[in-house]
Write a protein that holds these residues in place. Structure first.
Motif, PDB file in Angstrom:
ATOM      1  N   LYS A 168      -9.179   0.931   0.019  1.00  0.00           N
ATOM      2  CA  LYS A 168     -10.272   0.028   0.388  1.00  0.00           C
ATOM      3  C   LYS A 168     -10.645  -0.888  -0.773  1.00  0.00           C
ATOM      4  N   SER A 169     -10.760  -0.335  -1.973  1.00  0.00           N
ATOM      5  CA  SER A 169     -11.233  -1.134  -3.098  1.00  0.00           C
ATOM      6  C   SER A 169     -10.156  -2.016  -3.727  1.00  0.00           C
ATOM      7  N   HIS A 170      -8.884  -1.634  -3.617  1.00  0.00           N
ATOM      8  CA  HIS A 170      -7.823  -2.408  -4.268  1.00  0.00           C
ATOM      9  C   HIS A 170      -6.959  -3.235  -3.319  1.00  0.00           C
ATOM     10  N   PHE A 171      -6.869  -2.831  -2.061  1.00  0.00           N
ATOM     11  CA  PHE A 171      -6.017  -3.542  -1.106  1.00  0.00           C
ATOM     12  C   PHE A 171      -6.806  -4.158   0.057  1.00  0.00           C
ATOM     13  N   ALA A 177      -7.160   8.440  -1.557  1.00  0.00           N
ATOM     14  CA  ALA A 177      -6.289   7.323  -1.195  1.00  0.00           C
ATOM     15  C   ALA A 177      -7.059   6.284  -0.391  1.00  0.00           C
ATOM     16  N   VAL A 178      -7.864   6.724   0.556  1.00  0.00           N
ATOM     17  CA  VAL A 178      -8.657   5.806   1.380  1.00  0.00           C
ATOM     18  C   VAL A 178      -9.576   4.971   0.488  1.00  0.00           C
ATOM     19  N   VAL A 234       0.844  -1.196   0.000  1.00  0.00           N
ATOM     20  CA  VAL A 234       0.000   0.000   0.000  1.00  0.00           C
ATOM     21  C   VAL A 234       0.883   1.251   0.000  1.00  0.00           C
ATOM     22  N   ALA A 235       1.920   1.256   0.820  1.00  0.00           N
ATOM     23  CA  ALA A 235       2.835   2.401   0.897  1.00  0.00           C
ATOM     24  C   ALA A 235       3.525   2.632  -0.436  1.00  0.00           C
ATOM     25  N   GLU A 236       3.894   1.565  -1.115  1.00  0.00           N
ATOM     26  CA  GLU A 236       4.534   1.675  -2.430  1.00  0.00           C
ATOM     27  C   GLU A 236       3.573   2.309  -3.436  1.00  0.00           C
ATOM     28  N   TRP A 237       2.318   1.895  -3.393  1.00  0.00           N
ATOM     29  CA  TRP A 237       1.313   2.508  -4.268  1.00  0.00           C
ATOM     30  C   TRP A 237       1.194   4.001  -3.963  1.00  0.00           C
ATOM     31  N   GLU A 280     -10.110  -3.407   3.244  1.00  0.00           N
ATOM     32  CA  GLU A 280     -10.483  -2.519   4.351  1.00  0.00           C
ATOM     33  C   GLU A 280      -9.584  -2.664   5.565  1.00  0.00           C
ATOM     34  N   SER A 281      -8.773  -3.697   5.602  1.00  0.00           N
ATOM     35  CA  SER A 281      -7.899  -3.900   6.759  1.00  0.00           C
ATOM     36  C   SER A 281      -6.830  -2.813   6.869  1.00  0.00           C
ATOM     37  N   PHE A 282      -6.622  -2.050   5.802  1.00  0.00           N
ATOM     38  CA  PHE A 282      -5.625  -0.975   5.818  1.00  0.00           C
ATOM     39  C   PHE A 282      -6.248   0.388   6.135  1.00  0.00           C
ATOM     40  N   ILE A 283      -7.509   0.377   6.527  1.00  0.00           N
ATOM     41  CA  ILE A 283      -8.246   1.597   6.855  1.00  0.00           C
ATOM     42  C   ILE A 283      -8.836   1.445   8.255  1.00  0.00           C
ATOM     43  N   TYR A 284      -8.876   2.543   8.998  1.00  0.00           N
ATOM     44  CA  TYR A 284      -9.538   2.534  10.303  1.00  0.00           C
ATOM     45  C   TYR A 284     -10.286   3.847  10.474  1.00  0.00           C
ATOM     46  N   VAL A 285     -11.171   3.907  11.436  1.00  0.00           N
ATOM     47  CA  VAL A 285     -11.909   5.134  11.748  1.00  0.00           C
ATOM     48  C   VAL A 285     -11.197   5.807  12.907  1.00  0.00           C
ATOM     49  N   ASN A 286     -10.749   7.050  12.681  1.00  0.00           N
ATOM     50  CA  ASN A 286      -9.988   7.759  13.715  1.00  0.00           C
ATOM     51  C   ASN A 286     -10.911   8.346  14.790  1.00  0.00           C
ATOM     52  N   GLU A 287     -10.304   9.024  15.757  1.00  0.00           N
ATOM     53  CA  GLU A 287     -11.055   9.568  16.894  1.00  0.00           C
ATOM     54  C   GLU A 287     -12.061  10.642  16.495  1.00  0.00           C
ATOM     55  N   ASN A 288     -11.905  11.222  15.307  1.00  0.00           N
ATOM     56  CA  ASN A 288     -12.856  12.228  14.812  1.00  0.00           C
ATOM     57  C   ASN A 288     -13.972  11.595  13.992  1.00  0.00           C
TER      58      ASN A 288
END
Length: 78
Positions: free
Chosen positions: A32-35, A27-28, A8-11, A37-45
Motif C-alpha cells: 500500500k505505501s510503496h506501490f 506485505a499488505v 509487486v510480485a518481484e518485490w 492501494e490499487s494492488f490491495i482489496y478487501v476480501n469476503e472476510n
C-alpha cells in the motif's frame, strides 16, 4: 512511475527469498505505501488482501519454492 503487478510480485519474491518468510499483513502494508492501494482489496472476510494478479505473478516467479502457510498467514521459502 506507474507500478505493475509484476513489480509487486518481484518485490514479494525478493522479500521471501532474503528473509525466508513474508507475512501477509506486513506485505499488505508495504505494498500500500510503496506501490499503491490499487494492488490491495478487501476480501469476503473483511480483511485486506493482495490483488489476485499480483499473487498470480508471484506464483509464476517463485515456481513452487514459496509455500503459503494458511494458519500463520505467511509465505515461507523452501
Amino acid at each position: 512511475m506507474a507500478h505493475t503487478a509484476d513489480d509487486v510480485a518481484e518485490w514479494m519474491l525478493n522479500e521471501v527469498k532474503s528473509a525466508g518468510i513474508l507475512h501477509q499483513e506486513a506485505a499488505v502494508e508495504y505494498i500500500k505505501s510503496h506501490f499503491g492501494e490499487s494492488f490491495i482489496y478487501v476480501n469476503e472476510n473483511g480483511n485486506e488482501s493482495i490483488d489476485k494478479e499480483v499473487k498470480k505473478a508471484f506464483r509464476k516467479l517463485h515456481r513452487g519454492k514459496a509455500a503459503w502457510e494458511r494458519d500463520g498467514f505467511f509465505w515461507g521459502w523452501s
